[in-house]
Design a protein around this motif. Structure first.
Motif, PDB file in Angstrom:
ATOM      1  N   ASP A 297       0.810  -1.207   0.000  1.00 38.16           N
ATOM      2  CA  ASP A 297       0.000   0.000   0.000  1.00 38.16           C
ATOM      3  C   ASP A 297       0.849   1.265   0.000  1.00 38.16           C
ATOM      4  O   ASP A 297       0.480   2.271  -0.610  1.00 38.16           O
ATOM      5  N   THR A 298       2.019   1.222   0.660  1.00 38.50           N
ATOM      6  CA  THR A 298       2.883   2.400   0.716  1.00 38.50           C
ATOM      7  C   THR A 298       3.352   2.804  -0.676  1.00 38.50           C
ATOM      8  O   THR A 298       3.371   3.988  -1.028  1.00 38.50           O
ATOM      9  N   VAL A 299       3.739   1.813  -1.484  1.00 38.75           N
ATOM     10  CA  VAL A 299       4.192   2.086  -2.846  1.00 38.75           C
ATOM     11  C   VAL A 299       3.053   2.659  -3.684  1.00 38.75           C
ATOM     12  O   VAL A 299       3.220   3.673  -4.390  1.00 38.75           O
ATOM     13  N   ASN A 300       1.879   2.035  -3.606  1.00 35.80           N
ATOM     14  CA  ASN A 300       0.743   2.510  -4.394  1.00 35.80           C
ATOM     15  C   ASN A 300       0.339   3.927  -3.993  1.00 35.80           C
ATOM     16  O   ASN A 300       0.046   4.771  -4.843  1.00 35.80           O
ATOM     17  N   THR A 301       0.337   4.179  -2.689  1.00 31.06           N
ATOM     18  CA  THR A 301      -0.053   5.508  -2.212  1.00 31.06           C
ATOM     19  C   THR A 301       0.931   6.575  -2.661  1.00 31.06           C
ATOM     20  O   THR A 301       0.541   7.670  -3.084  1.00 31.06           O
ATOM     21  N   ALA A 302       2.234   6.265  -2.595  1.00 32.28           N
ATOM     22  CA  ALA A 302       3.244   7.239  -3.030  1.00 32.28           C
ATOM     23  C   ALA A 302       3.057   7.592  -4.499  1.00 32.28           C
ATOM     24  O   ALA A 302       3.160   8.764  -4.897  1.00 32.28           O
ATOM     25  N   ALA A 303       2.780   6.581  -5.336  1.00 33.28           N
ATOM     26  CA  ALA A 303       2.572   6.831  -6.761  1.00 33.28           C
ATOM     27  C   ALA A 303       1.334   7.697  -6.982  1.00 33.28           C
ATOM     28  O   ALA A 303       1.337   8.612  -7.832  1.00 33.28           O
ATOM     29  N   ARG A 304       0.276   7.447  -6.237  1.00 31.27           N
ATOM     30  CA  ARG A 304      -0.954   8.211  -6.409  1.00 31.27           C
ATOM     31  C   ARG A 304      -0.828   9.622  -5.853  1.00 31.27           C
ATOM     32  O   ARG A 304      -1.405  10.566  -6.397  1.00 31.27           O
ATOM     33  N   VAL A 305      -0.077   9.776  -4.777  1.00 32.92           N
ATOM     34  CA  VAL A 305       0.192  11.117  -4.251  1.00 32.92           C
ATOM     35  C   VAL A 305       0.969  11.932  -5.282  1.00 32.92           C
ATOM     36  O   VAL A 305       0.676  13.110  -5.520  1.00 32.92           O
ATOM     37  N   ALA A 306       1.952  11.305  -5.933  1.00 38.47           N
ATOM     38  CA  ALA A 306       2.719  11.997  -6.980  1.00 38.47           C
ATOM     39  C   ALA A 306       1.806  12.415  -8.124  1.00 38.47           C
ATOM     40  O   ALA A 306       1.998  13.481  -8.740  1.00 38.47           O
ATOM     41  N   GLY A 307       0.809  11.588  -8.429  1.00 35.03           N
ATOM     42  CA  GLY A 307      -0.110  11.897  -9.521  1.00 35.03           C
ATOM     43  C   GLY A 307      -0.961  13.119  -9.269  1.00 35.03           C
ATOM     44  O   GLY A 307      -1.522  13.698 -10.210  1.00 35.03           O
ATOM     45  N   THR A 308      -1.098  13.546  -8.013  1.00 33.25           N
ATOM     46  CA  THR A 308      -1.893  14.740  -7.692  1.00 33.25           C
ATOM     47  C   THR A 308      -1.078  16.028  -7.823  1.00 33.25           C
ATOM     48  O   THR A 308      -1.649  17.119  -7.782  1.00 33.25           O
ATOM     49  N   ALA A 309       0.241  15.920  -7.959  1.00 34.45           N
ATOM     50  CA  ALA A 309       1.103  17.107  -7.978  1.00 34.45           C
ATOM     51  C   ALA A 309       1.115  17.757  -9.349  1.00 34.45           C
ATOM     52  O   ALA A 309       0.947  17.097 -10.376  1.00 34.45           O
ATOM     53  N   GLY A 310       1.355  19.060  -9.349  1.00 33.57           N
ATOM     54  CA  GLY A 310       1.527  19.783 -10.594  1.00 33.57           C
ATOM     55  C   GLY A 310       2.996  19.999 -10.887  1.00 33.57           C
ATOM     56  O   GLY A 310       3.867  19.577 -10.124  1.00 33.57           O
ATOM     57  N   ALA A 311       3.274  20.671 -11.990  1.00 36.10           N
ATOM     58  CA  ALA A 311       4.666  20.916 -12.363  1.00 36.10           C
ATOM     59  C   ALA A 311       5.380  21.723 -11.301  1.00 36.10           C
ATOM     60  O   ALA A 311       4.865  22.723 -10.803  1.00 36.10           O
ATOM     61  N   GLY A 312       6.576  21.256 -10.940  1.00 30.70           N
ATOM     62  CA  GLY A 312       7.390  21.959  -9.954  1.00 30.70           C
ATOM     63  C   GLY A 312       6.958  21.743  -8.524  1.00 30.70           C
ATOM     64  O   GLY A 312       7.399  22.485  -7.634  1.00 30.70           O
ATOM     65  N   SER A 313       6.109  20.735  -8.272  1.00 32.38           N
ATOM     66  CA  SER A 313       5.586  20.517  -6.923  1.00 32.38           C
ATOM     67  C   SER A 313       5.924  19.126  -6.404  1.00 32.38           C
ATOM     68  O   SER A 313       5.994  18.154  -7.165  1.00 32.38           O
TER      69      SER A 313
END
Length: 364
Positions: A297-313
């Motif tokens: 779950d930690t790996v999946n959550t990290a990937a999904r958290v990254a998907g919410t970021a915009g450029a430079g964030s």
């Protein structure tokens, strides 16, 4: 050339050492008849000088000589790594068994009394040269194996974290295990798919290769393990195989430097990143093209958290933000729906904005 019964399959370079010119003449004639090239040395000191200057396949060495006798030359040869593999046949008028034993114990391949029998000399030369050629082929084979071993080690280090390679080489395997408190960082390039459109494959691969190298160096500098590259995304961890007392802070600093490295390139990439922390399962998968990977779950959550970021964030999960504390400016981005987890609080950090150096110091 020698006939089929006495002639060698290959020409050898043989050093003949004797203080009697007549004996040197006789040996030289015999070796020429056998198809070998010979070099003379009239005493032990000259013999050692010849060995320094040239390579030889065999040495025919007289025992009794002034200045430096055959025993001393033999001992010098066997003590030197450059010469110890060269076979030596001792030739002497002495027939006492103790002289023969001493020569053999000192490393001589064989012993012949003077006057020698040409047929016996030819047979013993052939036997010594056969053994040396077998030894040379074996050494060449071992050297080739060592080259391949080093190449395999380099490939292992290219696809596995350093501690994983050490465990694999020590035990022959890497035990799958649960790792607690691991910070997982995902970082990818913004606009990469559009940039690839219409470009040559060589240009695309070259750019990814350049960035992957820069990201790997950055990860290593901050104590993170490079796990894998997925297209234009890079995954790294802190506190997985290498202990890290503050994995979130290490991941944040790594993300900042990766963003700076991406901006500094010819394309001037902007990145987005995400960090989460928690337990992961790690292990090797595959049979011939194996790789070290992580699940949970930690790996999946990290990937999904990254998907919410915009450029430079850089976006952080609530747990990652809590662990980060007040060491850098993090703002709430509200709640985002994450697959399998529902609405989750997300916190943002601007990778492109310069920070006061004091603000980057670890919390006491």
């Amino acid at each position: 050339m020698a006939d089929e019964e006495t002639g060698p399959a290959e020409t050898a370079r043989i050093l003949i050492v004797d203080d009697e010119p007549f004996n040197l003449d006789v040996l030289e004639e015999e070796l020429e008849f056998l198809g070998h090239a010979s070099i003379r040395a009239e005493n032990g000191r000259v013999a050692l000088a010849r060995l320094e200057e040239e390579a030889f396949d065999l040495v025919l060495l007289d025992v009794m000589m002034p200045a430096l006798d055959g025993h001393a030359v033999l001992e010098r040869m066997k003590a030197d790594a450059r010469w110890r593999h060269i076979p030596v046949i001792m030739i002497s008028a002495l027939t006492e068994i103790r002289t023969v034993v001493r020569c053999i114990e000192s490393g001589a391949e064989d012993y012949l009394p003077k006057p020698f029998e040409p047929v016996l000399l030819a047979a013993r030369i052939r036997a010594c040269l056969d053994r040396k050629r077998f030894h040379d082929r074996e050494m060449a084979h071992l050297a080739a194996i060592e080259v391949e071993r080093k190449r395999a080690d380099e490939l292992l280090h290219a696809i596995l974290p350093v501690p994983a390679v050490a465990e694999l080489m020590a035990t022959g395997r890497i035990e799958p295990r649960l790792f607690d408190d691991v910070a997982v960082l995902f970082i990818d390039l913004v606009g990469f798919t559009a940039w690839c459109h219409g470009r040559a494959p060589e240009e695309i691969v070259s750019e990814i290769h350049h960035l992957a190298e820069a990201f790997e160096v950055t990860a290593a500098r901050h104590g993170l393990e490079n796990i894998k590259t997925i297209g234009d995304a890079f995954m790294a961890t802190a506190n997985l195989l290498q202990p890290n007392a503050d994995p979130i802070w290490a991941a944040v600093l790594c993300a900042r430097d990766m963003a700076a490295a991406a901006r500094a390139g010819a394309v001037g990439w902007r990145v987005r990143a995400g960090v989460h922390v928690g337990p992961v399962v790690g292990g090797i998968v595959g049979r011939t093209k194996f790789t070290f990977d992580l699940w949970g779950d930690t790996v999946n959550t990290a990937a999904r958290v990254a998907g919410t970021a915009g450029a430079g964030s850089l976006h952080l999960s609530e747990e990652a933000c809590r662990r980060l504390g007040e060491r850098c400016l993090v703002v709430s981005k509200g709640e985002f729906p994450l697959k399998g987890k529902g609405e989750c609080a997300i916190y943002g950090y601007a990778l492109d904005e310069p920070l006061d150096v004091a603000a980057l110091a670890p919390a006491p």
